[in-house]
Write a protein that holds these residues in place. Sequence first.
Motif, PDB file in Angstrom:
ATOM      1  N   GLN A   1       0.824  -1.216   0.000  1.00  0.00           N
ATOM      2  CA  GLN A   1       0.000   0.000   0.000  1.00  0.00           C
ATOM      3  C   GLN A   1       0.854   1.261   0.000  1.00  0.00           C
ATOM      4  O   GLN A   1       0.518   2.261  -0.642  1.00  0.00           O
ATOM      5  CB  GLN A   1      -0.932  -0.010   1.219  1.00  0.00           C
ATOM      6  N   GLN A   2       1.973   1.221   0.702  1.00  0.00           N
ATOM      7  CA  GLN A   2       2.792   2.421   0.847  1.00  0.00           C
ATOM      8  C   GLN A   2       3.811   2.602  -0.270  1.00  0.00           C
ATOM      9  O   GLN A   2       4.097   3.739  -0.669  1.00  0.00           O
ATOM     10  CB  GLN A   2       3.523   2.389   2.197  1.00  0.00           C
ATOM     11  N   LEU A   3       4.357   1.484  -0.810  1.00  0.00           N
ATOM     12  CA  LEU A   3       5.522   1.606  -1.676  1.00  0.00           C
ATOM     13  C   LEU A   3       5.362   1.048  -3.081  1.00  0.00           C
ATOM     14  O   LEU A   3       6.221   1.307  -3.931  1.00  0.00           O
ATOM     15  CB  LEU A   3       6.727   0.922  -1.000  1.00  0.00           C
ATOM     16  N   ALA A   4       4.309   0.285  -3.339  1.00  0.00           N
ATOM     17  CA  ALA A   4       4.142  -0.279  -4.681  1.00  0.00           C
ATOM     18  C   ALA A   4       3.797   0.811  -5.688  1.00  0.00           C
ATOM     19  O   ALA A   4       3.233   1.854  -5.335  1.00  0.00           O
ATOM     20  CB  ALA A   4       3.067  -1.363  -4.670  1.00  0.00           C
ATOM     21  N   GLU A   5       4.115   0.573  -6.973  1.00  0.00           N
ATOM     22  CA  GLU A   5       3.764   1.520  -8.019  1.00  0.00           C
ATOM     23  C   GLU A   5       2.246   1.686  -8.065  1.00  0.00           C
ATOM     24  O   GLU A   5       1.506   0.703  -7.987  1.00  0.00           O
ATOM     25  CB  GLU A   5       4.260   1.029  -9.379  1.00  0.00           C
ATOM     26  N   PRO A   6       1.744   2.911  -8.169  1.00  0.00           N
ATOM     27  CA  PRO A   6       0.283   3.133  -8.152  1.00  0.00           C
ATOM     28  C   PRO A   6      -0.468   2.299  -9.167  1.00  0.00           C
ATOM     29  O   PRO A   6      -1.561   1.785  -8.874  1.00  0.00           O
ATOM     30  CB  PRO A   6       0.169   4.636  -8.457  1.00  0.00           C
ATOM     31  N   ASP A   7       0.089   2.116 -10.366  1.00  0.00           N
ATOM     32  CA  ASP A   7      -0.609   1.362 -11.403  1.00  0.00           C
ATOM     33  C   ASP A   7      -0.716  -0.121 -11.073  1.00  0.00           C
ATOM     34  O   ASP A   7      -1.549  -0.829 -11.655  1.00  0.00           O
ATOM     35  CB  ASP A   7       0.111   1.528 -12.749  1.00  0.00           C
ATOM     36  N   TYR A   8       0.127  -0.585 -10.162  1.00  0.00           N
ATOM     37  CA  TYR A   8       0.146  -2.013  -9.830  1.00  0.00           C
ATOM     38  C   TYR A   8      -0.498  -2.317  -8.472  1.00  0.00           C
ATOM     39  O   TYR A   8      -0.715  -3.473  -8.130  1.00  0.00           O
ATOM     40  CB  TYR A   8       1.590  -2.525  -9.780  1.00  0.00           C
ATOM     41  N   ARG A   9      -0.771  -1.289  -7.669  1.00  0.00           N
ATOM     42  CA  ARG A   9      -1.088  -1.492  -6.255  1.00  0.00           C
ATOM     43  C   ARG A   9      -2.269  -2.432  -6.033  1.00  0.00           C
ATOM     44  O   ARG A   9      -2.166  -3.419  -5.286  1.00  0.00           O
ATOM     45  CB  ARG A   9      -1.339  -0.135  -5.600  1.00  0.00           C
ATOM     46  N   GLU A  10      -3.392  -2.177  -6.670  1.00  0.00           N
ATOM     47  CA  GLU A  10      -4.572  -3.011  -6.448  1.00  0.00           C
ATOM     48  C   GLU A  10      -4.354  -4.431  -6.942  1.00  0.00           C
ATOM     49  O   GLU A  10      -4.798  -5.398  -6.320  1.00  0.00           O
ATOM     50  CB  GLU A  10      -5.794  -2.380  -7.132  1.00  0.00           C
ATOM     51  N   GLN A  11      -3.661  -4.568  -8.060  1.00  0.00           N
ATOM     52  CA  GLN A  11      -3.376  -5.900  -8.592  1.00  0.00           C
ATOM     53  C   GLN A  11      -2.527  -6.706  -7.612  1.00  0.00           C
ATOM     54  O   GLN A  11      -2.789  -7.885  -7.362  1.00  0.00           O
ATOM     55  CB  GLN A  11      -2.659  -5.772  -9.931  1.00  0.00           C
ATOM     56  N   LEU A  12      -1.488  -6.048  -7.051  1.00  0.00           N
ATOM     57  CA  LEU A  12      -0.603  -6.750  -6.123  1.00  0.00           C
ATOM     58  C   LEU A  12      -1.315  -7.082  -4.818  1.00  0.00           C
ATOM     59  O   LEU A  12      -1.080  -8.147  -4.220  1.00  0.00           O
ATOM     60  CB  LEU A  12       0.639  -5.898  -5.849  1.00  0.00           C
ATOM     61  N   LEU A  13      -2.188  -6.206  -4.350  1.00  0.00           N
ATOM     62  CA  LEU A  13      -2.960  -6.504  -3.141  1.00  0.00           C
ATOM     63  C   LEU A  13      -3.886  -7.695  -3.370  1.00  0.00           C
ATOM     64  O   LEU A  13      -4.079  -8.530  -2.474  1.00  0.00           O
ATOM     65  CB  LEU A  13      -3.764  -5.273  -2.716  1.00  0.00           C
ATOM     66  N   LYS A  14      -4.453  -7.787  -4.561  1.00  0.00           N
ATOM     67  CA  LYS A  14      -5.313  -8.929  -4.895  1.00  0.00           C
ATOM     68  C   LYS A  14      -4.507 -10.223  -4.876  1.00  0.00           C
ATOM     69  O   LYS A  14      -4.973 -11.250  -4.359  1.00  0.00           O
ATOM     70  CB  LYS A  14      -5.945  -8.710  -6.260  1.00  0.00           C
ATOM     71  N   VAL A  15      -3.299 -10.176  -5.423  1.00  0.00           N
ATOM     72  CA  VAL A  15      -2.431 -11.360  -5.387  1.00  0.00           C
ATOM     73  C   VAL A  15      -2.109 -11.727  -3.946  1.00  0.00           C
ATOM     74  O   VAL A  15      -2.173 -12.905  -3.560  1.00  0.00           O
ATOM     75  CB  VAL A  15      -1.130 -11.084  -6.177  1.00  0.00           C
ATOM     76  N   TRP A  16      -1.773 -10.729  -3.141  1.00  0.00           N
ATOM     77  CA  TRP A  16      -1.421 -10.988  -1.736  1.00  0.00           C
ATOM     78  C   TRP A  16      -2.572 -11.670  -1.003  1.00  0.00           C
ATOM     79  O   TRP A  16      -2.352 -12.627  -0.244  1.00  0.00           O
ATOM     80  CB  TRP A  16      -1.061  -9.661  -1.059  1.00  0.00           C
ATOM     81  N   ARG A  17      -3.779 -11.200  -1.202  1.00  0.00           N
ATOM     82  CA  ARG A  17      -4.935 -11.789  -0.507  1.00  0.00           C
ATOM     83  C   ARG A  17      -5.152 -13.246  -0.890  1.00  0.00           C
ATOM     84  O   ARG A  17      -5.717 -14.025  -0.106  1.00  0.00           O
ATOM     85  CB  ARG A  17      -6.196 -10.974  -0.806  1.00  0.00           C
ATOM     86  N   SER A  18      -4.735 -13.616  -2.083  1.00  0.00           N
ATOM     87  CA  SER A  18      -4.949 -14.987  -2.546  1.00  0.00           C
ATOM     88  C   SER A  18      -3.863 -15.942  -2.068  1.00  0.00           C
ATOM     89  O   SER A  18      -3.959 -17.152  -2.292  1.00  0.00           O
ATOM     90  CB  SER A  18      -5.009 -15.019  -4.079  1.00  0.00           C
TER      91      SER A  18
END
Length: 494
Positions: free
Chosen positions: A421-438
């Motif tokens: 949330q704090q450091l990921a690229e804005p364009d990737y943030r939601e995608q990476l959070l979705k991966v993390w939750r899975s």
Amino acid sequence: MTPEKRLPLSSRRRQSLKLAQSPRLGAVVGAGMGVIYPSPLLLQRLTRGVFCQHGLRSLRLWVWLHLLYRPDCRSFWTRGQGRISGLFSYAQWRDAFFTPGHPKGEEIPPVHDSRCPCSRTAYDWVALGVRREGMADWIEGVCRELGVEREDWEERLGQRLFGVTRRSLADDLRLLVELGLLQRQGHKFMPLEELPPWVREPVVKGLRSQEGRLTGMGQGRPEVLFGNLDFGSLAQRYGKPVAGVQRFLVHVDYVVRDRQIDRVEDWQERLYGLWQQSPVPPVRLLYRSSRVRASVACVVYPVCCYYMRRSIYLCGFGQTPTRQGQWYNFRLDHIEELEALSWESEELPFFLHQRYQQQSLPLPDDIRTEMESVWGFDFYLPPRLLILRFERQFHDGYIAGTFRHETFEQISYETVERQIQQLAEPDYREQLLKVWRSRSPEDAYYQALYRHGDINVQMRLRAWRPLGEVLCPGVLRDEMAQEVKQEHDWYFGE
């Protein structure tokens, strides 16, 4: 941390005697402090990385051993605010060890209380442990056995040993766990029933051969020449045949072909001769670059050579094959020509000549510092936060307890979310959070600072596939995914 002004040795001895009388600190490091002698061999074994860079941390780990394992020190834990008994957290240790006014934030604490242990220098702590053997002899032994310059070591001893950040102290606990000197249970720690025998082994004199030549390396310092590998200790113990049979063998991968070895040796000899000149001259290289796929002329100041990635590289400050930046690692077997130039040559780029005029040319220590602060040999590339996931079984067998880099550390499943949330690229943030939750909270998660674009780091990440996954940054994750897709097409495509 900025070095503090050193006191004369006689003044520091008097200060140390006063320190021993301090009711709070004396209870911790008083009688019996010398039971675990801080020999050069023990300090080397406590070092992760290069001793010249991490000598004070090694000393601090030595003090930790006394705080955790001396009976007269353990009683201290029941008198402080934290009332530590057995299992303890970092916060409990902090409240028990420091005085009540000690800062609890992330910054380096100022000297706020002369009674607080954070105000004491490394010399103060060591003097309590070696006073019977003699401080002067101990300093001489460390400098001789571990290759430290005496003036530099005495300056470091004048710095506050526990006047460091919260993160540094918490990292001490992690290192003690990795060294097998402390147990971890969740977010808490517990001392072992008994320390490993190697902690209290007798002092071994002469980490270096008395002939002064470990495996033909001359007067080189082992901790510098071999990075975080404790080669000095290995050579001392196993370098000689056992009952007439050589039992310890070293194999170093070297990708340079036989026909190129003579060229590499020629360049090494040429550089060795240039480095003996005063001042060291700049050089013009004709370099066969894999990146630009052409031979390019570059004028650089030759700083030092490194063996890395199965080859030898010249770290040069000046022009680069891509004409971007001011640093480049030139592989010696790719150098086609090498010619010394004058500092008055018109071929010198302006910034290089300016650094020469200002007497601020870079040193090998500058490169080592950069390499230790961020993971990657191409120390001139931009740093990025790397977050990795390892399947639990693979982690426990191959990652746990290993050293990859000073910034490579395990983090919790929840911390991954905060970092993205704090450091990921804005364009990737939601995608990476979705991966993390899975992903499973039972897996192991790590973070590190790495050099984005460094081929050495990329090769390590490839070797961990498919059981090691890049979660962040998104651009590196995409690169890994594209490589996996290409591999799949090669093996399963039509």
